[in-house]
Design an enzyme around this catalytic site. Structure first.
Site, PDB file in Angstrom:
ATOM      1  CG  ASP A 302      -2.077   0.932   1.121  1.00  0.00           C
ATOM      2  OD1 ASP A 302      -2.098   1.713   0.161  1.00  0.00           O
ATOM      3  OD2 ASP A 302      -2.957   0.889   1.984  1.00  0.00           O
ATOM      4  CB  THR A 304      -0.682   4.850   3.923  1.00  0.00           C
ATOM      5  OG1 THR A 304      -1.480   5.654   3.053  1.00  0.00           O
ATOM      6  CG2 THR A 304      -0.506   5.541   5.248  1.00  0.00           C
ATOM      7  CG  ASP A 534      -1.065   0.308   7.349  1.00  0.00           C
ATOM      8  OD1 ASP A 534      -1.975   0.017   6.537  1.00  0.00           O
ATOM      9  OD2 ASP A 534      -0.536   1.430   7.410  1.00  0.00           O
TER      10      ASP A 534
END
Length: 779
Positions: A302, A304, A534
Site C-alpha cells: 500500500d 501509506t 497495516d
C-alpha cells in the site's frame, strides 16, 4: 442479561469487582504462544526416528566391546545439542518480541479508560473498540453509532455486517469500521477464538519447500535403512565372518546412510534467522515464512506506511460550485467530528480544523469497501470520501480538477451534501469542496526500493487512493513502471485480473476483495507474492499472499495475521528480512549435497556388499573424520555465510550435480581398492584405511565446489579441514582404526589414486551434472 449485570458506561467495573472475577476464574487467557515450549523442543529434537536408530546401533556396537566405534554417537549428541540450543535461543528472542508487540485493549475501570493485556480481561469488562481491532473475547455491544464487522470466521464471507446496540459479537471478529463500547460476555476457554485457537490464522500457508524435500528423502531412507542393514548383516554372517565384524560393518553402513544433521541444519538455520531478524526488530511468527519471503519475486504494498511515512497532513480545502470557503471548512470540521473516526485522515483534519461539538442524528463510519463515511445533523446529511464511490458518475469538470491535484501528489477527498446515507452510494450527492491531504515520502524510500529492484523483486502498488496520486508518489520513490496505472473502480464487477496484473503496476481505488483477487492472479502467473499491510482493508490480501508483513503501527487484526511484524514500523527492515531469508535458503541448498554424498554411497555400497564376499569396507569409527571434517563442521560455517542472490529452487538439481558424481566416484574407488587388496593381499585394516583416504579426498573436492564462490574465509576453512583430515591419519590413526600410510610400498598404490581423484570427480560432474541432469527439471 439483567440490568444489574450491566456496568455503568464510562465507569466499568471497580477494582473489587475485577478481583472477584479473577478469584472466580472469570478471566481471559492468552493465545497459544508462537513458539514451542522448552519441553517440546527437547522432546522433538531427542525423540526422532534417526536418534532411535542411532541408539540401537550404539547398543549393538557396545556388545562387540569395540567401544571407540561408539564415537559416532558423540556426533549425534553434539548435533542434537546444537539444535536444541539454537531453537531455545530463537524461542526466547521471539517470545520477548511477542510480549513487546502484544495487543492491549482499552477498558473502562473505576471510571478510567486504561490499557490492559488481553489475558487480563475479565467477564463484564467494558471495552472501548475501534476500527482495526480484533475482539479477544465474546461481547455484546453496549454503545455505538454503528460498527461494521468482519465475521468471516463463522460465516465464511468477508462482507461487512452492521452491528448496533445489543448485538452480540464473537471473539476473533475484526472491526472494519466505526467504534463503540462492548461488554465482555464469555472469556477464557468458552470464547469462540479460544475454541479455534487462532481464528485469524488460516491454513493456506505452504510448509517449507526445503523441509518438504528433505522430509521426502528421509521418508524414503526410513523404509530403506533397516531392511538393507538386516540384509547386509545376514549376508556377512553367511559368508563366515564373525558376529562382531558383521555388527561393525552393518552399523557403519547404516550410520553412513543416515544424513545426520541435514534436518537439524535446516531447522537451526531458520531458527538462527528468526533470532537475527529479532535483533533488527522484526518479529517472525512462522519460521517457514523466512523461506517463503526469500522466494518472493513480487512485493505488493500500500502507499501509506511503506512508500510514505503515514504522517498525514491536512493541506487545504477547495470550495466547489460557488460555496463559500468558510462554510465548507466549518461543515467539514463538523462532519469529521460527528463521524468521530480515529483513522489517520480524520486525525489530520481534526488537527487542522479542530473538533467542534456536534450531536449527530445518524452516522455511517468509514469502510474500506465503501470508501466513504458520513453523518447527518441539523436535518442535513453529509459524506466524505473517494469521489468515484460517492457519485454514480463524476462530472467532467470535477474529474479534471481531481486529476490535476492528484498529479501534484495530493490525496483528494470530496465533501458532499446528500439526501440520505444509503449504501453502497449515498443518495443525490452534491459536491461542496475538495479536501487535500498530503503524505510525506519516507526518508529512505528510494534507496530501499532501488535495493529490491536490484534483487529482482518487482513492486506492485495496490492502494485505495486515487491511482494518479499513488502513481505520482510511486514515481517520486523510484518504483519502476509507476506510469502504468489503473482505476479499479472502473473495471466492472467481474474484472479480468490476469489481464490487469499483466498490464499494470499501480492499482488505485482498490477494494479489499479486489486486492485479494490481484494477489491470486499474480500467483496464478507463477509468482511468489508478499503483501504488506497495516489496515483491515489489507486482511483479505494478506491471507491470500504467500507471505504477509504488517507494521506494528497498524491494526491488531493485521498484526495477528501477518507472518512478519515490523516492530518499529520501518519498511527499510524488509531489506534485512529478504537478505536473511535468501542467506538461509541459498546456503542450505548448497551444503545439503555434502550430507547426501555419504547417504548415497552408503546405500550403494550396502547393496553391493550384500552380494560381495568381502566385509563392508568401513568400521563406524572410520566414518567420523569424514562426517565431521567434510560435512558437519564446514557446513555449519558455510550456512552462516552471506549469499543474497535470488532463490532459484535448484535444491535437487544442485544436490545431484555435486552428490551423485561424488557418490559414484567414492563407490568406484572403493571397488578399485577392493580389487587391489585382493591382488596385493592387503588386509581389511589396510583396505579400509585406503577407503577412508579416497572417500575423504573426494568429499574434500565436493566441499570445495559447494563452497563456491570462494573467498579467503572459505579457502581457509577448506584448507583447515584438509589439514585436520591429514592429522587424523598422522596422529589419530590408532583412534580411528587407520594404519600408518608412511610406507613407500603402500604409497605406490594410494598416491596414483589420490592424484586421479580430482580429475575423475570433475569428469563425472561434467558428464552427469551438466549434460544429463541439466536436461531434467528438478523441482
Amino acid at each position: 442479561m439483567t440490568e444489574r449485570d450491566l456496568p455503568p458506561l464510562k465507569q466499568g467495573l471497580t477494582t473489587a469487582e475485577v478481583q472477584q472475577r479473577l478469584a472466580a476464574g472469570l478471566h481471559n487467557e492468552p493465545l497459544p504462544p508462537l513458539t514451542r515450549s522448552v519441553q517440546q523442543i527437547f522432546r522433538d529434537n531427542l525423540l526422532t526416528l534417526f536418534n532411535l536408530i542411532n541408539v540401537l546401533l550404539g547398543g549393538l556396537v557396545f556388545i562387540t566391546g569395540s567401544y571407540k566405534n561408539l564415537l559416532f554417537l558423540a556426533v549425534v549428541i553434539m548435533n542434537t545439542a546444537i539444535g536444541i540450543f539454537q531453537e531455545i535461543r530463537a524461542k526466547r528472542q521471539v517470545d520477548k518480541l511477542t510480549i513487546l508487540s502484544a495487543a492491549k485493549m482499552n477498558v473502562w475501570r473505576d471510571g478510567q479508560l486504561v490499557a490492559v493485556d488481553q489475558a487480563d480481561l475479565v467477564q463484564d469488562d467494558l471495552i472501548s473498540v475501534t476500527r482495526g481491532d480484533q475482539l479477544p473475547v465474546d461481547v455484546v455491544v453496549r454503545e455505538t453509532t454503528g460498527l461494521e464487522v468482519d465475521e468471516s470466521q463463522i460465516t465464511g464471507e468477508s462482507e461487512p455486517i452492521i452491528k448496533g446496540n445489543g448485538d452480540e459479537l464473537i471473539s476473533g471478529s475484526v472491526l472494519l469500521g466505526g467504534h463503540g463500547t462492548v461488554q465482555a460476555t464469555v472469556v477464557g476457554h468458552g470464547s469462540y477464538i479460544k475454541q479455534l485457537a487462532r481464528s485469524a490464522k488460516t491454513s493456506h500457508r505452504t510448509t517449507s519447500q526445503l523441509l518438504t524435500i528433505i522430509n521426502r528423502i528421509i521418508k524414503i531412507l526410513t523404509f530403506t535403512i533397516i531392511p538393507l542393514g538386516a540384509a547386509l548383516f545376514i549376508s556377512t554372517l553367511m559368508r563366515g565372518s564373525g558376529q562382531n565384524r558383521a555388527i561393525l560393518g552393518t552399523v557403519a553402513a547404516m550410520v553412513g546412510m543416515i544424513p545426520e544433521g541435514l534436518v537439524l541444519l535446516t531447522s537451526v538455520a531458520l531458527a538462527a534467522g528468526a533470532f537475527t531478524l529479532g535483533r533488527h526488530q522484526v518479529l517472525v511468527r512462522e519460521l517457514p515464512a523466512i523461506e517463503a519471503l526469500a522466494r518472493v519475486d513480487i512485493l505488493c504494498l500500500d502507499k501509506t506506511g511503506t512508500i510514505t511515512s503515514g504522517n498525514l497532513k491536512f493541506e487545504r480545502i477547495e470550495p466547489w460550485a460557488d460555496v463559500a470557503a468558510a462554510t465548507v471548512q466549518t461543515t467539514l470540521a463538523k462532519v469529521v467530528s460527528a463521524i468521530n473516526d480515529d483513522n489517520e485522515t480524520a486525525q489530520a483534519i481534526q488537527q487542522g480544523l479542530g473538533k467542534p461539538a456536534v450531536t449527530p442524528d445518524e452516522v455511517m463510519p468509514f469502510s474500506s469497501g465503501r470508501k466513504w463515511s458520513g453523518a447527518s445533523f441539523a436535518g442535513q446529511a453529509y459524506v466524505l470520501g473517494a469521489p468515484e464511490f460517492i457519485f454514480r458518475e463524476v462530472s467532467p469538470a470535477l474529474k479534471q480538477r481531481i486529476h490535476q491535484l492528484a498529479q501534484q501528489g495530493f490525496r483528494v477527498l470530496v465533501l458532499a451534501k446528500v439526501a440520505q446515507l444509503t449504501t453502497p452510494k449515498p443518495t443525490s450527492p452534491e459536491a461542496l469542496g475538495l479536501v487535500l491531504i498530503t503524505d510525506e515520502l519516507r526518508p529512505h524510500a528510494q534507496a530501499t526500493f532501488g535495493f529490491f529492484a536490484k534483487q529482482d523483486v518487482a513492486f506492485k502498488v495496490i492502494s485505495g487512493d486515487n491511482p494518479v496520486t499513488v502513481a505520482s508518489i510511486a514515481q517520486r520513490a523510484g518504483i519502476a513502471g509507476a506510469d502504468q496505472l489503473v482505476d479499479m473502480s472502473q473495471v466492472g464487477t467481474e474484472p479480468d485480473y490476469d489481464q490487469l496484473v499483466a498490464t499494470y503496476n499501480v492499482f488505485g481505488r482498490v477494494t479489499p476483495q479486489q486486492k485479494a483477487g490481484l494477489i491470486k492472479a499474480y500467483q496464478r502467473a507463477g509468482h511468489t507474492v508478499a503483501m504488506t499491510g497495516d489496515g483491515v482493508n489489507d486482511l483479505l490480501a494478506m491471507r491470500q499472499s504467500d507471505c504477509s508483513i504488517a507494521m506494528a503501527s497498524g491494526s491488531e487484526a493485521t498484526k495477528s495475521l501477518a507472518d512478519f511484524v515490523l516492530l518499529d514500523s520501518n519498511f527499510d527492515a524488509m531489506i534485512q528480512v529478504l537478505n536473511e531469508g535468501r542467506r538461509v535458503i541459498n546456503n542450505i541448498e548448497r551444503v545439503a549435497a555434502l550430507y547426501l554424498i555419504k547417504t548415497m554411497y552408503s546405500v550403494a555400497l550396502t547393496v553391493i556388499f550384500i552380494f560381495m564376499r568381502h566385509s563392508y569396507p568401513f568400521e563406524p569409527i572410520q566414518l567420523t573424520p569424514i562426517s565431521s571434517l567434510m560435512v558437519g563442521i564446514p557446513t555449519f560455517f558455510l550456512a552462516l555465510q552471506p549469499d543474497y542472490t535470488r532463490i532459484t529452487s535448484r535444491f535437487m538439481k544442485q544436490v545431484m550435480e555435486i552428490a551423485v558424481p561424488a557418490a559414484i566416484a567414492v563407490v568406484g574407488y572403493i571397488m578399485v581398492i577392493d580389487l587391489l587388496g585382493a591382488e596385493f593381499n592387503l588386509n581389511f585394516a589396510t583396505t579400509s584405511t585406503l577407503n577412508v583416504l579416497l572417500t575423504g579426498i573426494i568429499s574434500l573436492n565436493a566441499l570445495l565446489i559447494a563452497a563456491r564462490p570462494l573467498n579467503r574465509f572459505k579457502i581457509g576453512l577448506v584448507a583447515l579441514m584438509a589439514i585436520l583430515f591429514a592429522l587424523a591419519f598422522l596422529v589419530g590413526g590408532q583412534i580411528f582404526s587407520l594404519v600408518n600410510l608412511l610406507d613407500w610400498q603402500l604409497a605406490m598404490i594410494y598416491l596414483p589414486l589420490m592424484l586421479s581423484a580430482y580429475p575423475v570427480f570433475v569428469l563425472l560432474q561434467n558428464g552427469l551434472g551438466r549434460r544429463v541432469l541439466s536436461k531434467i527439471h528438478w523441482k
